[in-house]
Design an enzyme around this catalytic site. Structure first.
Site, PDB file in Angstrom:
ATOM      1  N   HIS A 276       0.881  -1.181   0.000  1.00  0.00           N
ATOM      2  CA  HIS A 276       0.000   0.000   0.000  1.00  0.00           C
ATOM      3  C   HIS A 276       0.905   1.213   0.000  1.00  0.00           C
ATOM      4  O   HIS A 276       1.737   1.375   0.883  1.00  0.00           O
ATOM      5  CB  HIS A 276      -0.925   0.001   1.221  1.00  0.00           C
ATOM      6  CG  HIS A 276      -1.872   1.163   1.196  1.00  0.00           C
ATOM      7  ND1 HIS A 276      -3.136   1.078   0.652  1.00  0.00           N
ATOM      8  CD2 HIS A 276      -1.710   2.452   1.578  1.00  0.00           C
ATOM      9  CE1 HIS A 276      -3.719   2.253   0.723  1.00  0.00           C
ATOM     10  NE2 HIS A 276      -2.867   3.116   1.276  1.00  0.00           N
ATOM     11  N   CYS A 277       0.744   2.063  -1.001  1.00  0.00           N
ATOM     12  CA  CYS A 277       1.616   3.230  -1.120  1.00  0.00           C
ATOM     13  C   CYS A 277       0.855   4.496  -0.724  1.00  0.00           C
ATOM     14  O   CYS A 277      -0.071   4.895  -1.431  1.00  0.00           O
ATOM     15  CB  CYS A 277       2.136   3.350  -2.550  1.00  0.00           C
ATOM     16  SG  CYS A 277       3.121   4.829  -2.770  1.00  0.00           S
ATOM     17  N   PRO A 278       1.231   5.139   0.396  1.00  0.00           N
ATOM     18  CA  PRO A 278       0.511   6.362   0.783  1.00  0.00           C
ATOM     19  C   PRO A 278       0.730   7.497  -0.217  1.00  0.00           C
ATOM     20  O   PRO A 278      -0.119   8.379  -0.343  1.00  0.00           O
ATOM     21  CB  PRO A 278       1.098   6.703   2.156  1.00  0.00           C
ATOM     22  CG  PRO A 278       2.377   5.957   2.252  1.00  0.00           C
ATOM     23  CD  PRO A 278       2.273   4.765   1.366  1.00  0.00           C
TER      24      PRO A 278
END
Ligand code: ZN
Ligand code: ZN
Length: 297
Positions: free
Chosen positions: A154-156
């Site tokens: 998951h890439c913020p």
């Protein structure tokens, strides 16, 4: 490849308890819907990303290119910089607003499982967190609150999971940011050389201290982004070529899927056959239209 060994972690063998009305339509019917994760941290990070690109745009245009006496230099570099910035932001937008491969929530109903007409002995995995039937290689994301097929991480910064359907846009985003950072650094070096030779008051429309501070900030930003995105780009290409997601590498999961060539794996993510469309964030690759429900036996 199907594994004879069932996985029991975060998995329930008994499905049920959900009403069919709670089931969402199958994945391929929802592909055109807008996807956006309502996560405060991710939204702030995504806004910071866009702000940093616009900051670079401002410094490059108003400090370096517009005040330059060489029109050809300004036009060539301006076109290149703006094209890269546009492609980077378009890739970011598509990575953020594309469904990464989310499995329909709450579809693990008794009726739905019966409708799958599974063979005797075939095991269906249910995610206890989002009550969905978990296809092979899917993982649950606690930020998206969904199971995502071939979830990498998951890439913020893109406020989304990087999964089967948006990996291409994420890779393009890292590539274009890497290129734009390199281009900016080269332009900053040329500008410093030009300003040292010339009078500092003539090389920018801003005061000399403001010019130096803005150029140092731009240099720092470009260097930081260059390192970060080049590492990310390399890691992503490696994981695509080996057909092993970041999570699978971390968990050292046993390989249950067929091994393909590196070129085949690249085509699976960027599209068949190789063309200029590989580099376009506006071209949607063909994958994701295959049956998303590949169950582990
Ligand atoms: Zn889940
Ligand atoms: Zn996620």
């Amino acid at each position: 490849m199907r594994s004879p060994v069932p996985r029991f972690r975060d998995v329930e063998r008994q499905a049920g308890g959900q009403h069919p009305a709670q089931c969402l339509p199958p994945f391929h019917e929802r592909q055109n819907n807008m996807w956006f994760i309502r996560d405060a941290c991710g939204i702030v990070c995504a806004i910071i990303t866009w702000f940093l690109v616009f900051f670079a745009e401002f410094v490059v245009l108003f400090l370096m290119l517009i005040p330059s006496n060489n029109l050809t230099y300004s036009l060539v570099n301006g076109t290149l910089f703006n094209s890269l910035a546009f492609l980077a932001l378009a890739s970011h937008f598509r990575a953020m607003c594309t469904d990464p491969g989310a499995v329909p929530k709450g579809n693990a109903t008794k009726e739905y499982i019966e409708s799958l007409q599974l063979k005797p002995g075939q095991v269906v995995y249910k995610c206890p967190k989002c009550s969905s039937i978990k296809p092979d290689r899917a993982h649950h994301c606690s930020v998206c609150k969904r199971c995502v097929r071939k979830m990498d991480h998951h890439c913020p910064w893109v406020n989304n999971c990087v999964g089967e359907n948006n990996q291409k846009y994420f890779v393009l985003f890292t590539m274009y940011i890497c290129l734009i950072s390199l281009h900016t650094l080269v332009m900053v070096v040329f500008h410093f050389l030009y300003c040292f030779e010339d009078d500092w008051t003539k090389c920018s429309s801003f005061s000399p201290p403001a010019t130096v501070i803005l150029l140092i900030l731009l240099c720092f930003e470009a260097l930081l982004f260059l390192i970060f995105t080049s590492v990310m780009f390399g890691t992503q290409i490696h994981s695509i070529c080996t057909d092993e997601t970041g999570i699978e590498q971390l968990k050292k999961e046993e390989r249950r899927w067929a091994k393909k060539t590196k070129w085949m794996n690249m085509k699976a993510v960027f599209g068949h056959p190789f063309s200029i469309a590989w580099f376009s964030p506006f071209s949607t690759p063909e994958h994701g239209k295959a049956d998303p429900y590949q169950y582990v036996v």
